[in-house]
Scaffold this motif. Structure first.
Motif, PDB file in Angstrom:
ATOM      1  N   LEU A   1      -9.515  -4.329  -2.180  1.00 13.25           N
ATOM      2  CA  LEU A   1      -8.643  -5.135  -1.340  1.00 13.25           C
ATOM      3  C   LEU A   1      -7.239  -4.541  -1.404  1.00 13.25           C
ATOM      4  O   LEU A   1      -6.666  -4.419  -2.489  1.00 13.25           O
ATOM      5  N   MET A   2      -6.699  -4.180  -0.239  1.00 12.32           N
ATOM      6  CA  MET A   2      -5.364  -3.612  -0.165  1.00 12.32           C
ATOM      7  C   MET A   2      -4.462  -4.646   0.505  1.00 12.32           C
ATOM      8  O   MET A   2      -4.610  -4.930   1.697  1.00 12.32           O
ATOM      9  N   LEU A   3      -3.562  -5.221  -0.271  1.00 13.50           N
ATOM     10  CA  LEU A   3      -2.791  -6.388   0.151  1.00 13.50           C
ATOM     11  C   LEU A   3      -1.325  -5.994   0.302  1.00 13.50           C
ATOM     12  O   LEU A   3      -0.686  -5.557  -0.653  1.00 13.50           O
TER      13      LEU A   3
ATOM     14  N   ILE B   1       1.937  -1.184  -5.996  1.00  9.83           N
ATOM     15  CA  ILE B   1       2.727  -0.076  -5.470  1.00  9.83           C
ATOM     16  C   ILE B   1       4.097  -0.629  -5.104  1.00  9.83           C
ATOM     17  O   ILE B   1       4.207  -1.544  -4.274  1.00  9.83           O
ATOM     18  N   ILE B   2       5.124  -0.118  -5.759  1.00 15.77           N
ATOM     19  CA  ILE B   2       6.469  -0.627  -5.534  1.00 15.77           C
ATOM     20  C   ILE B   2       7.395   0.507  -5.117  1.00 15.77           C
ATOM     21  O   ILE B   2       7.055   1.684  -5.239  1.00 15.77           O
ATOM     22  N   GLY B   3       8.561   0.135  -4.650  1.00 20.72           N
ATOM     23  CA  GLY B   3       9.557   1.110  -4.232  1.00 20.72           C
ATOM     24  C   GLY B   3      10.460   0.505  -3.189  1.00 20.72           C
ATOM     25  O   GLY B   3      10.140  -0.536  -2.603  1.00 20.72           O
ATOM     26  N   PRO B   4      11.594   1.119  -2.919  1.00 28.48           N
ATOM     27  CA  PRO B   4      12.528   0.576  -1.926  1.00 28.48           C
ATOM     28  C   PRO B   4      11.952   0.647  -0.522  1.00 28.48           C
ATOM     29  O   PRO B   4      10.947   1.322  -0.273  1.00 28.48           O
ATOM     30  N   ASN B   5      12.577  -0.060   0.403  1.00 29.59           N
ATOM     31  CA  ASN B   5      12.176   0.039   1.809  1.00 29.59           C
ATOM     32  C   ASN B   5      12.249   1.491   2.256  1.00 29.59           C
ATOM     33  O   ASN B   5      13.198   2.209   1.935  1.00 29.59           O
TER      34      ASN B   5
ATOM     35  N   ILE C   1       1.073  -3.977  -2.398  1.00 27.91           N
ATOM     36  CA  ILE C   1       2.485  -3.647  -2.257  1.00 27.91           C
ATOM     37  C   ILE C   1       3.275  -4.913  -2.510  1.00 27.91           C
ATOM     38  O   ILE C   1       2.919  -5.984  -1.999  1.00 27.91           O
ATOM     39  N   GLU C   2       4.350  -4.801  -3.275  1.00 23.24           N
ATOM     40  CA  GLU C   2       5.129  -6.013  -3.528  1.00 23.24           C
ATOM     41  C   GLU C   2       6.548  -5.667  -3.938  1.00 23.24           C
ATOM     42  O   GLU C   2       6.781  -4.713  -4.690  1.00 23.24           O
ATOM     43  N   HIS C   3       7.506  -6.442  -3.418  1.00 22.22           N
ATOM     44  CA  HIS C   3       8.903  -6.332  -3.836  1.00 22.22           C
ATOM     45  C   HIS C   3       9.250  -7.349  -4.918  1.00 22.22           C
ATOM     46  O   HIS C   3      10.292  -7.222  -5.566  1.00 22.22           O
TER      47      HIS C   3
ATOM     48  N   SER D   1      -1.530  -1.653 -13.668  1.00 22.22           N
ATOM     49  CA  SER D   1      -0.750  -0.422 -13.582  1.00 22.22           C
ATOM     50  C   SER D   1       0.145  -0.485 -12.362  1.00 22.22           C
ATOM     51  O   SER D   1      -0.119  -1.229 -11.408  1.00 22.22           O
ATOM     52  N   VAL D   2       1.218   0.296 -12.406  1.00 18.25           N
ATOM     53  CA  VAL D   2       2.233   0.272 -11.361  1.00 18.25           C
ATOM     54  C   VAL D   2       2.483   1.701 -10.896  1.00 18.25           C
ATOM     55  O   VAL D   2       2.625   2.621 -11.714  1.00 18.25           O
ATOM     56  N   VAL D   3       2.515   1.873  -9.573  1.00 19.00           N
ATOM     57  CA  VAL D   3       2.852   3.156  -8.960  1.00 19.00           C
ATOM     58  C   VAL D   3       4.181   2.972  -8.243  1.00 19.00           C
ATOM     59  O   VAL D   3       4.327   2.058  -7.421  1.00 19.00           O
TER      60      VAL D   3
END
Length: 251
Positions: free
Chosen positions: A174-176, A36-40, A208-210, A221-223
């Motif tokens: 696992l939610m990291l 899961i990606i996205g800006p702050n 979640i990762e930046h 897959s990417v959300v």
């Protein structure tokens, strides 16, 4: 058996009238690695907090293996099979590496947390838990640090310990939260190798990762989220070409 293990439908959460999560629909398949990606401020951590019971949604619902867990408490959700890490790690720094992992292992029904602390576990259970804790510490390469205080570890080693604690819960999902943020390149590569291996152990990973290089390396897959909404999902190749994603995050 459905391949969907974790599902959010029309999930919404607002703070002071601002929707941090806005009508989010999400379906996570078993034994996949989903980034899961996205800006702050996009709503990523709020979504994690909703899925793990640390927040309750204003509307919508969450299902785990078909069961509605929308109103469940965090400990109930962990026992069902969803565990998480946090950006701030939340280790018990004054306890040893081994003790941190042992405390993450679910205790027998009726024993209670303080019973576990006080050592009121059967000798057989204690041996089993010790073996399990050592297996996960070996998995993340910390088997030689078992007697060290968690607070004495490097930041990268603390990230690895957090992953070991998460695994020790026995959770299927696992939610990291930012698993490789702030770590040196060698540790970054180690963590990504471990994540890549987890589906073969029956685990589903949502992270979640930046660090977009990490996302490209391990995610099936990417959300993409922005302003509380899911604006794109699919493979990295698919989402990275979308104009809205480029505008919101990647440009």
């Amino acid at each position: 058996m459905s391949q969907i293990i974790l599902e959010c439908r029309s999930l919404t959460k607002a703070f002071d009238g601002i929707r941090a999560v806005d009508n989010v629909w999400l379906a996570v398949e078993r034994q996949q690695i989903v980034a899961i990606i996205g800006p702050n401020g996009a709503g990523k951590t709020t979504l994690f907090n909703l899925c793990t019971g640390f927040l309750r949604p204003d509307s919508g619902f969450i299902r785990f293996k078909g069961q509605d867990i929308t109103r469940f408490a965090p400990n109930q959700i962990t026992l069902l099979g969803i565990a998480r890490t946090f950006q701030d790690l939340r280790l018990i720094r004054q306890m040893t590496v081994l003790e941190n992992v042992l405390l993450a292992i679910p205790h027998q029904a009726g024993e209670g947390f303080w019973g576990a602390i006080a050592g009121r576990r059967s000798a057989r259970e204690e041996r089993t838990n010790h073996k399990q804790a050592m297996e996960w510490l070996k998995f993340v390469g910390l088997e030689n640090k078992v007697s060290d205080l968690a607070g004495a570890l490097s930041y990268g080693q603390q990230k690895l310990l957090g992953l070991a604690c998460c695994l020790a819960t026995g959770a299927e999902v696992l939610m990291l939260d930012e698993p490789v943020a702030g770590v040196e390149p060698a540790t970054n590569d180690r963590i990504l190798d471990y994540l890549r291996h987890l589906p073969s152990l029956g685990k589903t990973v949502v992270f979640i990762e930046h660090n977009l290089s990490a996302v490209q390396t391990v995610a099936n897959s990417v959300v993409v989220m922005d302003e509380g909404k899911v604006i794109a999902e699919g493979s990295w190749e698919q989402v990275s070409q979308k104009a809205r994603v480029l505008e919101a995050y990647l440009a």
